[in-house]
Motif scaffolding. Structure first.
Motif, PDB file in Angstrom:
ATOM      1  N   ILE A   3      13.452  16.577  64.937  1.00 36.98           N
ATOM      2  CA  ILE A   3      13.531  18.034  65.054  1.00 36.98           C
ATOM      3  C   ILE A   3      13.374  18.673  63.666  1.00 36.98           C
ATOM      4  N   ASP A   4      14.012  18.092  62.660  1.00 32.42           N
ATOM      5  CA  ASP A   4      13.874  18.603  61.293  1.00 32.42           C
ATOM      6  C   ASP A   4      12.422  18.497  60.821  1.00 32.42           C
ATOM      7  N   TYR A   5      11.781  17.373  61.140  1.00 28.89           N
ATOM      8  CA  TYR A   5      10.383  17.164  60.747  1.00 28.89           C
ATOM      9  C   TYR A   5       9.468  18.158  61.466  1.00 28.89           C
ATOM     10  N   ALA A   6       9.736  18.413  62.741  1.00 32.46           N
ATOM     11  CA  ALA A   6       8.942  19.370  63.516  1.00 32.46           C
ATOM     12  C   ALA A   6       9.106  20.781  62.935  1.00 32.46           C
ATOM     13  N   ASN A   7      10.321  21.156  62.587  1.00 32.77           N
ATOM     14  CA  ASN A   7      10.570  22.459  61.983  1.00 32.77           C
ATOM     15  C   ASN A   7       9.860  22.588  60.621  1.00 32.77           C
TER      16      ASN A   7
END
Length: 151
Positions: A3-7
């Motif tokens: 999720i952090d990488y997607a953001n």
């Protein structure tokens, strides 16, 4: 995490979109400014021609007056009025000659001199090339006896 990488990727994408918008806006502003300066150069060139056509002016004189190079001046004329500065100057002079021929009794020699030609024969050849008839014939066809007067 994922999720952090997607953001992070989303933020990076938004940053690129923002940067592309800045570049587009800058290009639009630059194009508008370029158009305005070209318009101003054209206006100043024509003003120079109007004020100096009886003198033996050259295209370099016009370019030097508005402080641009000759090829850029030619580009501006062709793009905006679909003719070269040389053709514009020549046509401008011939139109002034037409006015004099129609409205005065000045000799062809004096008309030629008043628009910057020291040689009346050269003037007559150029006039005929542009107007399709000699200055004398032009005057006869386009002037009535009551229309003639000295300026």
């Amino acid at each position: 995490t994922e999720i952090d990488y997607a953001n992070e990727l989303r933020l990076e994408g938004l940053l690129y979109l923002f940067m592309s918008k800045l570049v587009e806006t800058r290009k639009e502003i630059s194009n508008k400014m370029s158009y305005k300066s070209a318009e101003l150069y054209l206006e100043k060139s024509i003003e120079f021609i109007e004020n100096n056509y009886p003198n033996n002016i050259k295209i370099n004189d016009i370019a030097n007056y508005i402080v641009i190079n000759r090829s850029y001046l030619t580009h501006i004329f062709k793009k905006n009025i679909d003719m070269s500065p040389q053709d514009f100057l020549l046509n401008y002079k011939i139109e002034k000659a037409c006015t004099l021929l129609q409205n005065t009794d000045l000799s062809i020699k004096v008309v030629a001199k008043s628009i910057g030609y020291s040689d009346p024969l050269t003037f007559s050849k150029i006039f005929k090339k542009i107007k399709g008839e000699s200055p004398k014939n032009y005057r006869e066809i386009n002037t009535s006896a009551t229309n003639k007067h000295n300026i």
